[in-house]
Motif scaffolding. Structure first.
Motif, PDB file in Angstrom:
ATOM      1  N   ILE A  32      -6.927 -17.679  11.024  1.00  0.00           N
ATOM      2  CA  ILE A  32      -6.301 -16.466  10.577  1.00  0.00           C
ATOM      3  C   ILE A  32      -5.894 -16.904   9.269  1.00  0.00           C
ATOM      4  O   ILE A  32      -5.222 -17.819   8.615  1.00  0.00           O
ATOM      5  CB  ILE A  32      -5.031 -16.464  11.385  1.00  0.00           C
ATOM      6  CG1 ILE A  32      -5.396 -15.823  12.897  1.00  0.00           C
ATOM      7  CG2 ILE A  32      -4.289 -15.120  10.973  1.00  0.00           C
ATOM      8  CD1 ILE A  32      -4.273 -16.013  14.072  1.00  0.00           C
ATOM      9  N   ILE A  33      -6.254 -15.539   8.475  1.00  0.00           N
ATOM     10  CA  ILE A  33      -5.855 -15.790   6.768  1.00  0.00           C
ATOM     11  C   ILE A  33      -4.827 -14.400   6.576  1.00  0.00           C
ATOM     12  O   ILE A  33      -4.370 -14.465   5.613  1.00  0.00           O
ATOM     13  CB  ILE A  33      -7.112 -15.620   5.814  1.00  0.00           C
ATOM     14  CG1 ILE A  33      -8.072 -14.599   6.321  1.00  0.00           C
ATOM     15  CG2 ILE A  33      -7.723 -17.077   6.203  1.00  0.00           C
ATOM     16  CD1 ILE A  33      -9.381 -14.464   5.340  1.00  0.00           C
ATOM     17  N   GLU A  34      -4.938 -13.559   7.527  1.00  0.00           N
ATOM     18  CA  GLU A  34      -4.109 -12.388   7.248  1.00  0.00           C
ATOM     19  C   GLU A  34      -3.559 -11.755   8.455  1.00  0.00           C
ATOM     20  O   GLU A  34      -4.301 -11.706   9.554  1.00  0.00           O
ATOM     21  CB  GLU A  34      -4.750 -11.186   6.517  1.00  0.00           C
ATOM     22  CG  GLU A  34      -3.807  -9.953   6.332  1.00  0.00           C
ATOM     23  CD  GLU A  34      -4.353  -8.610   5.825  1.00  0.00           C
ATOM     24  OE1 GLU A  34      -3.756  -7.915   5.237  1.00  0.00           O
ATOM     25  OE2 GLU A  34      -5.679  -8.633   6.040  1.00  0.00           O
ATOM     26  N   GLU A  46       6.674   7.493  15.553  1.00  0.00           N
ATOM     27  CA  GLU A  46       6.546   7.264  14.059  1.00  0.00           C
ATOM     28  C   GLU A  46       6.094   5.805  13.732  1.00  0.00           C
ATOM     29  O   GLU A  46       6.654   4.840  14.609  1.00  0.00           O
ATOM     30  CB  GLU A  46       7.920   7.437  13.336  1.00  0.00           C
ATOM     31  CG  GLU A  46       8.454   9.032  13.055  1.00  0.00           C
ATOM     32  CD  GLU A  46       9.736   9.157  12.523  1.00  0.00           C
ATOM     33  OE1 GLU A  46       9.653   9.731  11.466  1.00  0.00           O
ATOM     34  OE2 GLU A  46      10.614   8.477  12.933  1.00  0.00           O
ATOM     35  N   ARG A  47       5.375   5.529  12.821  1.00  0.00           N
ATOM     36  CA  ARG A  47       5.254   4.320  12.063  1.00  0.00           C
ATOM     37  C   ARG A  47       6.173   4.165  11.298  1.00  0.00           C
ATOM     38  O   ARG A  47       6.561   4.845  10.237  1.00  0.00           O
ATOM     39  CB  ARG A  47       3.936   4.164  11.440  1.00  0.00           C
ATOM     40  CG  ARG A  47       2.658   4.475  12.428  1.00  0.00           C
ATOM     41  CD  ARG A  47       1.316   4.461  11.799  1.00  0.00           C
ATOM     42  NE  ARG A  47       1.201   5.793  10.990  1.00  0.00           N
ATOM     43  CZ  ARG A  47       0.110   6.071  10.179  1.00  0.00           C
ATOM     44  NH1 ARG A  47      -1.029   5.246  10.279  1.00  0.00           N
ATOM     45  NH2 ARG A  47      -0.083   7.146   9.510  1.00  0.00           N
ATOM     46  N   VAL A  48       7.369   3.131  11.529  1.00  0.00           N
ATOM     47  CA  VAL A  48       8.499   2.763  10.961  1.00  0.00           C
ATOM     48  C   VAL A  48       8.449   1.980   9.981  1.00  0.00           C
ATOM     49  O   VAL A  48       9.401   1.580   8.990  1.00  0.00           O
ATOM     50  CB  VAL A  48       9.437   2.834  11.775  1.00  0.00           C
ATOM     51  CG1 VAL A  48       9.874   3.952  12.662  1.00  0.00           C
ATOM     52  CG2 VAL A  48       9.455   1.542  12.959  1.00  0.00           C
ATOM     53  N   ALA A  49       7.492   0.948   9.982  1.00  0.00           N
ATOM     54  CA  ALA A  49       7.403  -0.316   9.003  1.00  0.00           C
ATOM     55  C   ALA A  49       5.962  -0.953   8.994  1.00  0.00           C
ATOM     56  O   ALA A  49       5.396  -0.755   9.852  1.00  0.00           O
ATOM     57  CB  ALA A  49       8.469  -1.231   9.363  1.00  0.00           C
ATOM     58  N   ARG A  50       5.619  -1.495   7.815  1.00  0.00           N
ATOM     59  CA  ARG A  50       4.237  -2.095   7.936  1.00  0.00           C
ATOM     60  C   ARG A  50       4.661  -3.505   7.095  1.00  0.00           C
ATOM     61  O   ARG A  50       5.326  -3.512   6.025  1.00  0.00           O
ATOM     62  CB  ARG A  50       3.251  -1.219   7.197  1.00  0.00           C
ATOM     63  CG  ARG A  50       3.019  -1.294   5.766  1.00  0.00           C
ATOM     64  CD  ARG A  50       2.084  -0.110   5.281  1.00  0.00           C
ATOM     65  NE  ARG A  50       0.931  -0.437   4.975  1.00  0.00           N
ATOM     66  CZ  ARG A  50      -0.278   0.257   5.090  1.00  0.00           C
ATOM     67  NH1 ARG A  50       0.001   1.614   5.141  1.00  0.00           N
ATOM     68  NH2 ARG A  50      -1.406  -0.111   4.542  1.00  0.00           N
ATOM     69  N   HIS A  51       3.832  -4.300   7.264  1.00  0.00           N
ATOM     70  CA  HIS A  51       4.142  -5.863   6.947  1.00  0.00           C
ATOM     71  C   HIS A  51       2.618  -6.391   6.902  1.00  0.00           C
ATOM     72  O   HIS A  51       1.683  -6.268   7.669  1.00  0.00           O
ATOM     73  CB  HIS A  51       4.898  -6.646   7.984  1.00  0.00           C
ATOM     74  CG  HIS A  51       6.316  -5.963   7.969  1.00  0.00           C
ATOM     75  ND1 HIS A  51       7.315  -6.124   7.069  1.00  0.00           N
ATOM     76  CD2 HIS A  51       6.476  -5.275   9.353  1.00  0.00           C
ATOM     77  CE1 HIS A  51       8.324  -5.503   7.701  1.00  0.00           C
ATOM     78  NE2 HIS A  51       7.971  -4.970   9.072  1.00  0.00           N
ATOM     79  N   ARG A  52       2.749  -7.510   5.842  1.00  0.00           N
ATOM     80  CA  ARG A  52       1.315  -8.307   5.577  1.00  0.00           C
ATOM     81  C   ARG A  52       1.873  -9.850   5.477  1.00  0.00           C
ATOM     82  O   ARG A  52       2.749  -9.950   4.468  1.00  0.00           O
ATOM     83  CB  ARG A  52       0.787  -7.716   4.531  1.00  0.00           C
ATOM     84  CG  ARG A  52      -0.554  -8.419   4.033  1.00  0.00           C
ATOM     85  CD  ARG A  52      -1.104  -8.071   2.816  1.00  0.00           C
ATOM     86  NE  ARG A  52      -2.445  -8.323   2.900  1.00  0.00           N
ATOM     87  CZ  ARG A  52      -3.311  -8.681   1.548  1.00  0.00           C
ATOM     88  NH1 ARG A  52      -2.581  -8.533   0.412  1.00  0.00           N
ATOM     89  NH2 ARG A  52      -4.304  -9.071   1.445  1.00  0.00           N
ATOM     90  N   ILE A  53       1.312 -10.508   6.224  1.00  0.00           N
ATOM     91  CA  ILE A  53       1.719 -12.011   6.133  1.00  0.00           C
ATOM     92  C   ILE A  53       0.394 -12.750   5.808  1.00  0.00           C
ATOM     93  O   ILE A  53      -0.490 -12.579   6.498  1.00  0.00           O
ATOM     94  CB  ILE A  53       2.338 -12.600   7.396  1.00  0.00           C
ATOM     95  CG1 ILE A  53       3.434 -11.877   7.745  1.00  0.00           C
ATOM     96  CG2 ILE A  53       2.333 -14.276   7.098  1.00  0.00           C
ATOM     97  CD1 ILE A  53       4.071 -12.342   9.178  1.00  0.00           C
TER      98      ILE A  53
END
Length: 189
Positions: A32-34, A46-53
């Motif tokens: 896994i890289i993302e 609703e889509r309430v948050a978006r994140h990227r690790i």
């Protein structure tokens, strides 16, 4: 977090992993890289948050093929978190063990299972996983399970962002989850 939050909020997860046009080079494994994560509030639709690790691989490198597919470079992942730390962030900051979660197909769930086992990292998710691709296929009465981009077309939804980018794909899968919920097709957890 109270019980209503875990019933109301859903984590939609999409990962990208190291990949090659054929078999991995000797000694390399897919890692896994993302991790893309969109939080969906099912009660408000609703889509309430978006994140990227971003995650730093240790047993493989980002190939040219992988960069062309995802846009992710070796330089980006070099600045990423170690896998174990990324899993801790999922649990601590995104309640991944408590909230139900969904992905498009079973690849993401199985890749986490494999990589957690191989690295002796505690699995960051709870047991309430939904294969959104299977639900979409059933609700739409399809014979074959569509890819995410094809499902967006079937649902009449736009593809937002870059396909094969975890953060963007999680956002788009979340739109499909909401589409299914509006049709009363999303399973209650």
């Amino acid at each position: 977090m109270n019980g209503t939050d875990t019933d109301r909020l859903l984590n939609v997860v999409d990962i990208e992993a190291t990949c090659w046009p054929g078999s991995p080079p000797p000694g390399s494994v897919s890692e896994i890289i993302e991790i893309g994560l969109t939080v969906v509030d099912l009660s408000t639709a609703e889509r309430v948050a978006r994140h990227r690790i971003m995650v730093r691989p240790v047993r493989s490198d980002v190939s040219t093929f992988c960069t062309e597919l995802t846009g992710i470079t070796q330089q980006e992942v070099n600045r990423g978190l170690p896998f174990g730390e990324a899993c801790r962030v999922l649990a601590a900051e995104h309640a991944s063990g408590a909230r139900p979660w969904a992905s498009w197909g079973d690849y993401d769930r199985l890749q986490f299972t494999r990589q957690c086992g191989a690295t002796r990292t505690p699995y960051p998710f709870g047991r309430r996983h939904t294969n959104a691709k299977a639900v979409f296929t059933e609700v739409h009465g399809l014979r074959k399970r569509p890819g995410m981009a094809q499902a967006l077309t079937i649902a009449g939804l736009p593809l937002e962002g870059r396909h094969h980018r975890g953060e963007d794909d999680a956002w788009n899968i979340a739109a499909l989850v909401l589409h299914l919920a509006k049709r009363d097709g999303w399973p209650r957890s």
